[in-house]
Design an enzyme around this catalytic site. Structure first.
Site, PDB file in Angstrom:
ATOM      1  N   HIS A 216      20.709  39.562  24.578  1.00 30.85           N
ATOM      2  CA  HIS A 216      19.653  40.536  24.285  1.00 30.85           C
ATOM      3  C   HIS A 216      19.473  40.581  22.767  1.00 30.85           C
ATOM      4  O   HIS A 216      20.393  40.283  22.007  1.00 30.85           O
ATOM      5  CB  HIS A 216      20.023  41.908  24.871  1.00 30.85           C
ATOM      6  CG  HIS A 216      19.791  41.970  26.351  1.00 30.85           C
ATOM      7  ND1 HIS A 216      18.628  42.472  26.899  1.00 30.85           N
ATOM      8  CD2 HIS A 216      20.544  41.559  27.391  1.00 30.85           C
ATOM      9  CE1 HIS A 216      18.697  42.384  28.224  1.00 30.85           C
ATOM     10  NE2 HIS A 216      19.853  41.826  28.549  1.00 30.85           N
ATOM     11  N   CYS A 247      18.198  47.113  29.715  1.00 28.43           N
ATOM     12  CA  CYS A 247      18.933  47.513  30.917  1.00 28.43           C
ATOM     13  C   CYS A 247      18.830  49.021  31.060  1.00 28.43           C
ATOM     14  O   CYS A 247      19.097  49.751  30.109  1.00 28.43           O
ATOM     15  CB  CYS A 247      20.395  47.081  30.805  1.00 28.43           C
ATOM     16  SG  CYS A 247      21.424  47.713  32.134  1.00 28.43           S
TER      17      CYS A 247
HETATM   18  P1  HMG Z   1      26.030  54.006  45.095  1.00 25.38           P
HETATM   19  O1  HMG Z   1      25.193  55.230  44.989  1.00 25.38           O
HETATM   20  O2  HMG Z   1      27.476  54.108  44.762  1.00 25.38           O
HETATM   21  O3  HMG Z   1      25.838  53.264  46.510  1.00 25.38           O
HETATM   22  O4  HMG Z   1      25.359  52.931  44.144  1.00 25.38           O
HETATM   23  P2  HMG Z   1      26.243  53.652  47.969  1.00 25.38           P
HETATM   24  O5  HMG Z   1      26.786  52.416  48.592  1.00 25.38           O
HETATM   25  O6  HMG Z   1      27.070  54.903  47.989  1.00 25.38           O
HETATM   26  O7  HMG Z   1      24.809  53.961  48.658  1.00 25.38           O
HETATM   27  C1  HMG Z   1      24.045  55.066  48.248  1.00 25.38           C
HETATM   28  C2  HMG Z   1      22.617  54.874  48.715  1.00 25.38           C
HETATM   29  O8  HMG Z   1      22.073  53.703  48.101  1.00 25.38           O
HETATM   30  C3  HMG Z   1      22.471  54.670  50.210  1.00 25.38           C
HETATM   31  O9  HMG Z   1      21.215  55.209  50.565  1.00 25.38           O
HETATM   32  C4  HMG Z   1      22.395  53.173  50.352  1.00 25.38           C
HETATM   33  O10 HMG Z   1      21.688  52.764  51.513  1.00 25.38           O
HETATM   34  C5  HMG Z   1      21.619  52.792  49.116  1.00 25.38           C
HETATM   35  P3  HMG Z   1      21.110  56.653  51.259  1.00 25.38           P
HETATM   36  O11 HMG Z   1      21.896  56.533  52.544  1.00 25.38           O
HETATM   37  O12 HMG Z   1      21.745  57.641  50.316  1.00 25.38           O
HETATM   38  O13 HMG Z   1      19.628  56.829  51.437  1.00 25.38           O
HETATM   39  N1  HMG Z   1      21.937  51.426  48.683  1.00 25.38           N
HETATM   40  C6  HMG Z   1      21.019  50.444  48.578  1.00 25.38           C
HETATM   41  N2  HMG Z   1      19.697  50.421  48.797  1.00 25.38           N
HETATM   42  C7  HMG Z   1      19.060  49.234  48.609  1.00 25.38           C
HETATM   43  N3  HMG Z   1      19.695  48.097  48.207  1.00 25.38           N
HETATM   44  C8  HMG Z   1      21.021  48.096  47.978  1.00 25.38           C
HETATM   45  C9  HMG Z   1      21.728  49.308  48.172  1.00 25.38           C
HETATM   46  N4  HMG Z   1      23.034  49.635  48.040  1.00 25.38           N
HETATM   47  C10 HMG Z   1      23.135  50.925  48.370  1.00 25.38           C
HETATM   48  N5  HMG Z   1      21.622  46.971  47.577  1.00 25.38           N
HETATM   49  C11 HMG Z   1      24.849  50.639  43.696  1.00 25.38           C
HETATM   50  C12 HMG Z   1      25.945  51.644  43.996  1.00 25.38           C
HETATM   51  C13 HMG Z   1      25.543  49.362  43.267  1.00 25.38           C
HETATM   52  C14 HMG Z   1      24.032  50.399  44.957  1.00 25.38           C
HETATM   53  C15 HMG Z   1      23.941  51.200  42.581  1.00 25.38           C
HETATM   54  O14 HMG Z   1      24.755  51.611  41.523  1.00 25.38           O
HETATM   55  C16 HMG Z   1      22.945  50.215  42.073  1.00 25.38           C
HETATM   56  O15 HMG Z   1      22.043  49.822  42.785  1.00 25.38           O
HETATM   57  N6  HMG Z   1      23.065  49.788  40.788  1.00 25.38           N
HETATM   58  C17 HMG Z   1      22.185  48.786  40.216  1.00 25.38           C
HETATM   59  C18 HMG Z   1      21.967  49.062  38.764  1.00 25.38           C
HETATM   60  C19 HMG Z   1      21.102  47.980  38.180  1.00 25.38           C
HETATM   61  O16 HMG Z   1      20.317  47.354  38.836  1.00 25.38           O
HETATM   62  N7  HMG Z   1      21.241  47.756  36.825  1.00 25.38           N
HETATM   63  C20 HMG Z   1      20.468  46.785  36.142  1.00 25.38           C
HETATM   64  C21 HMG Z   1      20.853  45.373  36.459  1.00 25.38           C
HETATM   65  S1  HMG Z   1      22.335  44.829  35.617  1.00 25.38           S
HETATM   66  C22 HMG Z   1      21.775  44.300  34.071  1.00 25.38           C
HETATM   67  O17 HMG Z   1      20.647  44.503  33.720  1.00 25.38           O
HETATM   68  C23 HMG Z   1      22.710  43.502  33.214  1.00 25.38           C
HETATM   69  C24 HMG Z   1      22.397  41.999  33.188  1.00 25.38           C
HETATM   70  O18 HMG Z   1      21.065  41.753  32.780  1.00 25.38           O
HETATM   71  C25 HMG Z   1      23.360  41.271  32.248  1.00 25.38           C
HETATM   72  C26 HMG Z   1      23.418  41.925  30.860  1.00 25.38           C
HETATM   73  O19 HMG Z   1      22.395  42.007  30.172  1.00 25.38           O
HETATM   74  O20 HMG Z   1      24.532  42.369  30.509  1.00 25.38           O
HETATM   75  C27 HMG Z   1      22.577  41.387  34.594  1.00 25.38           C
HETATM   76 MG    MG Z   2      20.391  41.623  30.733  1.00 26.16          MG
END
Ligand code: HMG
Ligand code: MG
Length: 316
Positions: A216, A247
């Site tokens: 980044h 992010c």
């Molecule tokens: P959580 O709240 O602990 O998940 O989140 P959970 O398993 O307890 O589920 C809670 C709710 O989320 C449930 O729904 C699940 O169905 C739903 P409810 O019953 O309450 O209605 N859920 C989902 N829905 C759709 N798709 C899924 C999913 N999983 C659970 N896959 C979780 C844990 C990991 C899901 C959450 O924290 C999350 O989605 N985080 C993603 C954050 C993210 O996307 N960050 C940006 C990307 S990383 C980045 O940018 C870095 C990178 O570029 C490298 C760098 O630059 O360093 C890659």
């Molecule tokens: Mg990134």
């Protein structure tokens, strides 16, 4: 040194992973129309990008902008030779990604405990345990898995992260079956020397050709870090068209190295990218205008200024 003055130590070609449609858009406050996301991916493929990270199958509550991943992947015209990948944080995400016919998935861990909790709501060890069945299931489905390590070399909450901590997570993801480990300088605090030390630490357990740079540009070092990584033997780089992005769980982070800047750098070094820079500049200009954002690619801005100057001169 080669006869033409270029450095023999640098690779002859690089592979670019275009993360604009995912990393670039995930932080946009206003929802981007699905049709625009599809058009962006099509244009990027037209410009020669052969690996496009198209979506993230994450919780829509955490990242609402990525909620339409299935529609995006369902709407693009698949091109032969192009990899369309998506982020998956867990089994639920993998199922959705497989349903959307992705060609590759990426799991994402961090080298910082605080960032891991903020980003995916679990510790580093818990995340690795969660990824184990995801990687196995993807393998059974014939889908390659990439692994990200975030917060190399710095974390927005913990500050500097030791190269050994990054290397340990990278090694575990590699041993678990990730074919490539992308080192994410999430907040862009890396500098060339830090980048080279980090790569050297990771290369103990992960072959150099399996490491990718994900820089980044928050502190303006992304292109310099690409060059440092090239010197260290890395030849896979993540980049975002127009330098879009950031992010959502890393306050103040800006986008990845702009793909246009990366291509310009490589062209200047005699390194093949397979990308048509003119078509890429057009794509970056188009998406930045559609989002109402300034174009963060210096190459693109200079390219357009030169084109405007030439047009004005020829009109005289
Ligand atoms: P959580 O709240 O602990 O998940 O989140 P959970 O398993 O307890 O589920 C809670 C709710 O989320 C449930 O729904 C699940 O169905 C739903 P409810 O019953 O309450 O209605 N859920 C989902 N829905 C759709 N798709 C899924 C999913 N999983 C659970 N896959 C979780 C844990 C990991 C899901 C959450 O924290 C999350 O989605 N985080 C993603 C954050 C993210 O996307 N960050 C940006 C990307 S990383 C980045 O940018 C870095 C990178 O570029 C490298 C760098 O630059 O360093 C890659
Ligand atoms: Mg990134």
């Amino acid at each position: 040194m080669r006869e033409d003055g270029t450095s023999a130590a640098l690779p002859a070609s690089v592979r670019i992973v275009e993360v604009g449609p995912r990393d670039g858009l995930q932080n946009e406050a206003a929802l981007v129309a699905t049709a625009d996301k599809i058009a962006l991916i099509e244009r990027l493929a037209n410009a020669g990008l052969a690996h496009i990270e198209a979506a993230a199958f994450v919780s829509p509550r955490w990242v609402p902008q990525m909620a339409d991943g299935a529609q995006v992947l369902g709407g693009i015209e698949r091109r032969k030779g192009v990899t369309y990948s998506a982020l998956v944080p867990n089994a639920q995400g993998l199922d959705a990604a497989l349903g959307a016919r992705v060609s590759e998935v990426a799991v994402f861990a961090a080298a910082s405990e605080s960032f891991s909790r903020k980003n995916i709501n679990c510790s580093i060890d818990e995340s690795l345990m969660r990824f184990e069945p995801v990687i196995e299931h993807a393998r059974q489905a014939g889908i390659p898995v990439r692994g990200y390590v975030s917060c190399v070399p710095g974390c927005p909450f913990e500050g500097e992260i030791a190269p050994e901590a990054v290397a340990s997570v990278a090694a575990q993801l590699y041993r678990m079956g990730c074919h490539e480990i992308s080192l994410g300088d999430t907040i862009g605090t890396g500098t060339p020397l830090k980048t080279q030390r980090l790569i050297a630490a990771c290369a103990h357990d992960v072959p150099l050709e399996r490491l990718a740079g994900h820089f980044h540009d928050t502190w303006g070092m992304a292109a310099s870090n690409v060059y440092a990584a090239l010197e260290s033997g890395v030849s896979v780089f993540d980049a975002s068209v127009g330098g879009l992005g950031g992010c959502p769980y890393s306050p103040g982070a800006s986008g990845n190295v702009a793909t246009e800047d990366l291509v310009w750098l490589c062209e200047g070094l005699g390194i093949e990218t397979g990308v048509d820079l003119a078509a890429l500049v057009e794509t970056g200009t188009w998406i930045c205008a559609a989002l109402g954002r300034p174009n963060a690619s210096r190459t693109s801005r200079a390219w357009q200024a030169r084109a405007a100057r030439l047009a004005a001169e020829s009109a005289l």
